[in-house]
Design a protein around this motif. Sequence first.
Motif, PDB file in Angstrom:
ATOM      1  N   ARG A 113     -28.066 142.421 -15.679  1.00 13.87           N
ATOM      2  CA  ARG A 113     -26.652 142.200 -15.746  1.00 13.87           C
ATOM      3  C   ARG A 113     -26.402 141.161 -14.834  1.00 13.87           C
ATOM      4  N   ASP A 114     -26.977 140.756 -13.572  1.00 20.59           N
ATOM      5  CA  ASP A 114     -26.523 139.616 -12.657  1.00 20.59           C
ATOM      6  C   ASP A 114     -27.300 138.469 -12.681  1.00 20.59           C
ATOM      7  N   SER A 115     -27.959 138.540 -13.857  1.00 25.16           N
ATOM      8  CA  SER A 115     -28.936 137.232 -14.182  1.00 25.16           C
ATOM      9  C   SER A 115     -27.770 135.975 -14.328  1.00 25.16           C
ATOM     10  N   MET A 116     -28.270 134.858 -13.525  1.00 23.97           N
ATOM     11  CA  MET A 116     -27.869 133.580 -13.691  1.00 23.97           C
ATOM     12  C   MET A 116     -28.631 132.459 -13.730  1.00 23.97           C
ATOM     13  N   CYS A 117     -28.288 131.184 -14.421  1.00 22.83           N
ATOM     14  CA  CYS A 117     -29.152 130.112 -14.297  1.00 22.83           C
ATOM     15  C   CYS A 117     -28.518 129.127 -13.640  1.00 22.83           C
ATOM     16  N   LEU A 118     -28.894 128.200 -13.039  1.00 23.70           N
ATOM     17  CA  LEU A 118     -28.616 127.247 -12.068  1.00 23.70           C
ATOM     18  C   LEU A 118     -28.920 125.896 -12.383  1.00 23.70           C
ATOM     19  N   ARG A 119     -27.826 125.160 -12.838  1.00 25.77           N
ATOM     20  CA  ARG A 119     -28.128 123.844 -13.411  1.00 25.77           C
ATOM     21  C   ARG A 119     -27.752 122.667 -12.300  1.00 25.77           C
ATOM     22  N   VAL A 120     -28.660 121.785 -12.075  1.00 27.33           N
ATOM     23  CA  VAL A 120     -28.462 120.720 -11.038  1.00 27.33           C
ATOM     24  C   VAL A 120     -29.095 119.431 -11.704  1.00 27.33           C
ATOM     25  N   GLU A 121     -28.255 118.432 -11.837  1.00 23.85           N
ATOM     26  CA  GLU A 121     -28.724 117.135 -12.467  1.00 23.85           C
ATOM     27  C   GLU A 121     -29.260 117.280 -13.700  1.00 23.85           C
ATOM     28  N   ASP A 122     -30.586 116.880 -13.759  1.00 21.11           N
ATOM     29  CA  ASP A 122     -31.258 116.588 -15.117  1.00 21.11           C
ATOM     30  C   ASP A 122     -31.950 118.143 -15.497  1.00 21.11           C
ATOM     31  N   ARG A 123     -31.749 119.058 -14.544  1.00 26.17           N
ATOM     32  CA  ARG A 123     -32.664 120.500 -14.794  1.00 26.17           C
ATOM     33  C   ARG A 123     -31.828 121.712 -14.572  1.00 26.17           C
ATOM     34  N   VAL A 124     -32.701 122.801 -15.159  1.00 30.37           N
ATOM     35  CA  VAL A 124     -31.732 124.054 -15.034  1.00 30.37           C
ATOM     36  C   VAL A 124     -32.808 125.012 -14.544  1.00 30.37           C
ATOM     37  N   CYS A 125     -32.700 125.786 -13.535  1.00 29.79           N
ATOM     38  CA  CYS A 125     -33.541 126.761 -13.050  1.00 29.79           C
ATOM     39  C   CYS A 125     -32.866 128.101 -13.761  1.00 29.79           C
ATOM     40  N   THR A 126     -33.803 128.515 -14.694  1.00 31.24           N
ATOM     41  CA  THR A 126     -33.326 129.397 -15.710  1.00 31.24           C
ATOM     42  C   THR A 126     -33.619 131.298 -15.161  1.00 31.24           C
ATOM     43  N   GLY A 127     -34.055 131.382 -14.084  1.00 29.70           N
ATOM     44  CA  GLY A 127     -34.477 132.469 -13.657  1.00 29.70           C
ATOM     45  C   GLY A 127     -35.432 133.247 -14.667  1.00 29.70           C
ATOM     46  N   ASP A 128     -35.024 134.733 -14.845  1.00 28.02           N
ATOM     47  CA  ASP A 128     -35.868 135.237 -15.599  1.00 28.02           C
ATOM     48  C   ASP A 128     -35.061 135.263 -17.181  1.00 28.02           C
ATOM     49  N   THR A 129     -34.242 134.468 -17.532  1.00 28.83           N
ATOM     50  CA  THR A 129     -33.359 134.281 -18.738  1.00 28.83           C
ATOM     51  C   THR A 129     -34.270 133.735 -19.588  1.00 28.83           C
ATOM     52  N   LEU A 130     -34.714 132.410 -19.323  1.00 31.60           N
ATOM     53  CA  LEU A 130     -35.741 131.736 -20.272  1.00 31.60           C
ATOM     54  C   LEU A 130     -36.736 131.396 -19.406  1.00 31.60           C
ATOM     55  N   LEU A 131     -37.925 131.890 -20.091  1.00 31.37           N
ATOM     56  CA  LEU A 131     -39.197 131.391 -19.519  1.00 31.37           C
ATOM     57  C   LEU A 131     -40.118 130.362 -20.624  1.00 31.37           C
ATOM     58  N   ILE A 132     -41.076 129.929 -20.079  1.00 31.18           N
ATOM     59  CA  ILE A 132     -41.700 128.897 -20.883  1.00 31.18           C
ATOM     60  C   ILE A 132     -42.439 129.652 -21.861  1.00 31.18           C
ATOM     61  N   GLY A 133     -42.041 129.617 -23.079  1.00 32.24           N
ATOM     62  CA  GLY A 133     -42.684 130.365 -24.492  1.00 32.24           C
ATOM     63  C   GLY A 133     -42.134 131.665 -24.466  1.00 32.24           C
ATOM     64  N   ALA A 134     -41.344 132.317 -23.541  1.00 33.69           N
ATOM     65  CA  ALA A 134     -41.102 133.529 -23.428  1.00 33.69           C
ATOM     66  C   ALA A 134     -39.792 133.836 -22.916  1.00 33.69           C
ATOM     67  N   THR A 135     -39.206 135.032 -22.944  1.00 30.80           N
ATOM     68  CA  THR A 135     -37.908 135.156 -22.283  1.00 30.80           C
ATOM     69  C   THR A 135     -38.186 136.309 -21.234  1.00 30.80           C
ATOM     70  N   GLY A 136     -37.168 136.507 -20.239  1.00 29.04           N
ATOM     71  CA  GLY A 136     -37.101 137.759 -19.539  1.00 29.04           C
ATOM     72  C   GLY A 136     -37.216 138.976 -20.202  1.00 29.04           C
TER      73      GLY A 136
END
Length: 346
Positions: A113-136
């Motif tokens: 419920r408390d997941s967030m992503c952090l966007r900075v400049e040209d990138r976004v730290c996606t936490g466990d919301t979006l993984l490479i080739g998967a999702t949390g």
Amino acid sequence: MIFEQLSAGGCKSYLVGCAETCAAALIDPEIGLIDRYLGLASRHGLRIHYLIDTHTHADHFSATRGLARRLEAPVAMHRMSPAPFIDLRLDDGDMLLVGKLRLQVLHTPGHTRDSMCLRVEDRVCTGDTLLIGATGRTDLPSGDPDALHDSLFNHLLKLDPALLVFPAHDYKGRVHSTIGEEIASNPRLQVREQPQFGEMMRTLNLSMPSHLTEALRSNMNGAKTVAQMLAEAAAAVPFMSLTELRTRVESRADDLIVLDVRERDAYEAGHVPGAKLLPRGQLELRVNQDLPDPTRRIVVCCEFGRISTLATATLRELGFQRAVALDGGMKAWREAGFPLQAGREP
Ligand SMILES: [Fe+2]
């Protein structure tokens, strides 16, 4: 921008720094890497201003709280975080200023419920919301497949496709991808309709992460982990090697007390010759009676060398300033073929 990705067993954390002002934020730090974060920040000449968890982690131990105390910097999380020690509760659309960098918060519930992503400049730290080739996953506490579907398809995936994706996990050693690449090739994102997506997420049947209960206890309550307790004890006591103890036992050169803190049956099956038995559970109860002289040199042993470390730290706190822990335990002593004595205490 200074941007460092650190990995520990598939968990990824990020040091994000402003090269111009030397301000930095640390995202999803893990307890085992504390020295590396601090070392890396010094190497880049950075001062960490924010300790951020992208969500309540169920699979590893967060270092945000420990580092926050040490660095006098706030712990920042989404406002839904259940942890009571959060200094800075963030909401969707908030921004943190890290020197001249702007860290933008996107609330993306679903994995938790408390997941967030952090966007900075040209990138976004996606936490466990979006993984490479998967999702949390969505089957851990506060997970919700429908919320994840909404966060992904109505928010995160609508960002610029060129944005670089830096996830909180990757088990295949990959560094990053992009929003566009994930839309095109992430198998879970090919299931676009909410009911089918939810059905897929509900039937993944993943095994529970190891340390789940301890991780949640530590991350939600700020409790110490068992490994932390041991590391703190180990930092507070000196050790004696197995060979050094054998030499001293064989030569009877000094008045060393070998204190065996295992249970009686383990002691009687085989102990260091001349060792004294005082099970760990009775240490505080019997210390005054059994160890009247606090100036004696005591080497504490147990089966694996962990309980003895804790017991030695306790003895030091109790004023036994010459208590040392055996580096290793009776298991290693037996395997080395060192002398053993069986039977009761004389
Ligand atoms: Fe997670």
